[in-house]
Design an enzyme around this catalytic site. Structure first.
Site, short mmCIF file in Angstrom:
data_model
loop_
_atom_site.label_atom_id
_atom_site.label_comp_id
_atom_site.label_asym_id
_atom_site.label_seq_id
_atom_site.Cartn_x
_atom_site.Cartn_y
_atom_site.Cartn_z
N ASP A 114 0.89 -1.03 0.09
CA ASP A 114 0.04 -0.07 -0.21
C ASP A 114 0.86 1.41 -0.05
O ASP A 114 1.76 1.22 -0.62
CB ASP A 114 -0.99 -0.04 1.08
CG ASP A 114 -2.36 0.51 1.08
OD1 ASP A 114 -2.42 1.74 0.64
OD2 ASP A 114 -3.17 -0.32 0.83
N SER A 159 -11.29 -0.75 -1.00
CA SER A 159 -10.01 -0.80 -0.32
C SER A 159 -10.32 -1.25 1.00
O SER A 159 -9.31 -1.69 1.76
CB SER A 159 -9.42 0.50 -0.39
OG SER A 159 -8.60 0.83 -1.42
N HIS A 206 -3.82 5.85 3.35
CA HIS A 206 -4.39 4.51 2.87
C HIS A 206 -3.78 3.48 3.52
O HIS A 206 -4.57 2.55 3.89
CB HIS A 206 -4.06 4.74 1.18
CG HIS A 206 -5.26 3.76 0.67
ND1 HIS A 206 -4.93 2.36 0.38
CD2 HIS A 206 -6.51 3.86 0.29
CE1 HIS A 206 -5.74 1.58 -0.23
NE2 HIS A 206 -6.88 2.65 -0.59
#
Length: 393
Positions: free
Chosen positions: A144, A347, A184
């Site tokens: 990520d 996600s 994220h």
């Protein structure tokens, strides 16, 4: 929902070596201009086939990147297709199929240039999950944007070992605002830990804080995982559409190198359609769609290739600390983040599944593959057509 064309233009401006390709009308993809990826053993034959256009060759452990001369104006999709189909442009007497692919761009999935968008919102602190007794250690790899320090895990040995090399980048363009997908990876990590609080997380940065990376970065990370003590579960909350809607053979080899006992979980994507999204659509990968309550989230992809679904709307998790330039509205600052956020996207459905598999493996002392079979067993868990097995929060 944001202006998709404007976002695409920003992606192309920030990545000038990227281009939109659309061999099949209505099915666009993004690739690195003038780059072809080749699985290791096929590198020599591929280089020979494109020798008249080849500018350079870069060999890595299991993948080779061939750069073609820009002046040649070669269609990398056509070249990759012909190399994969008949051994090379113009045909080849050996007629051996080569494992080649354009270098596709990949994107984190709360945001993608042809799909819906969502921005994180500040949230109140959430209590750290309490670690229950575990019968074995479990490792979850997160490919990520990296990890930021957070009270949930900043004192953990596994985080101290990798802290500097996986540090989140928050404002790469120096505009004093949080980048579109900064945080994220940290958010995904919190979702995993909610379901597997004893897990050891192993991070690798494969996309930037704008949420964009490429296939080569993901393959490098998979090769890195294959060459070290095995991860039980790998979470990939990103992906792409390919130029031919088929799996990249180079990516497929990298996934296979992890071995059958490693479970790979990936998000199904946010384009609200059934077009295969990779690597989630690959056979060895658990592709995860997003639920909104008991229904499919309106942005979530779906289709025969989706294996599971989990909550993906208004998820609250760990986040970075950052205060941007946006003004307060009715006494609420929309970008004053203090370590927690609420966000939506496939996600964040994927790490629910990854965490549930890792948590069961740790609690029961079983392999991740066996845990995945139990979590995803359609005989004992409800299923939804086009969304797969329902994995609750």
């Amino acid at each position: 929902m944001f202006d998709q064309q404007a976002r695409l233009e920003r992606v192309l401006a920030r990545h000038p070596d990227a281009m939109v390709v659309e061999p099949v009308p209505g099915c666009p993809a993004l690739v690195r201009r003038d780059e072809i990826l080749v699985a290791g053993r096929d590198a020599g034959d591929a280089e020979a086939a494109v020798r008249r256009w080849c500018d350079s060759r870069h060999d890595e452990r299991a993948v080779t990147r061939l750069r073609l001369r820009a002046a040649a104006k070669v269609d990398v999709c056509e070249v990759a297709s012909r190399l994969a189909g008949d051994g090379g442009p113009g045909g080849n007497a050996r007629r051996r199929r080569l494992s080649v692919s354009p270098n596709h761009l990949v994107h984190g999935q709360p945001m993608w240039w042809s799909g819906p968008a969502d921005l994180p919102r500040p949230a109140a602190p959430v209590a750290a999950p309490r670690a229950a007794a575990a019968r074995r250690d479990v490792t979850v790899a997160i490919l990520d944007t990296g990890l930021a320090p957070h009270p949930w895990y900043e004192d953990a040995e596994w985080y101290r070992e990798q802290r500097d090399e996986v540090q989140e980048v928050l404002d790469a363009d120096l505009d004093f605002d949080l980048d579109a997908q900064a945080g994220h990876g940290t958010f995904v990590a919190g979702v995993v830990l909610r379901h597997a609080p004893t897990a050891r997380l192993l991070a690798r940065r494969v996309i930037g804080s704008d949420g964009v990376g490429d296939e080569l970065d993901v393959i490098r990370a998979l090769e890195w995982l294959a060459g070290r003590p095995r991860a039980d579960v790998v979470n990939i909350s990103l992906g792409c559409h390919t130029y031919d809607d088929r799996p990249s053979p180079v990516m497929a080899r990298a996934l296979a190198a992890l071995g059958r006992r490693t479970v790979v979980v990936a998000c199904a994507g946010n384009t609200a359609g059934d077009r295969p999204f990779w690597p989630a659509a690959a056979k060895p990968v658990v592709g995860v769609a997003a639920l909104d309550g008991g229904d499919r989230a309106w942005f979530s992809n779906h289709g025969w290739w989706v294996d599971a679904c989990a909550p993906g709307v208004d998820v609250t998790s760990t986040f970075v600390r950052f205060n941007g330039t946006r003004p307060a509205v009715d006494g609420t600052d929309p970008d004053d983040f203090r370590g927690y956020a609420t966000w939506s996207g496939t996600s964040f459905a994927a790490p629910v599944v990854a965490g549930r598999i890792a948590g069961l493996a740790a609690a029961e002392g079983i392999g991740a593959d066996e845990a995945a079979d139990r979590v995803l067993d359609p005989e004992t868990n409800p299923s939804v057509p086009g969304l797969g097995v329902v994995v609750g929060s």
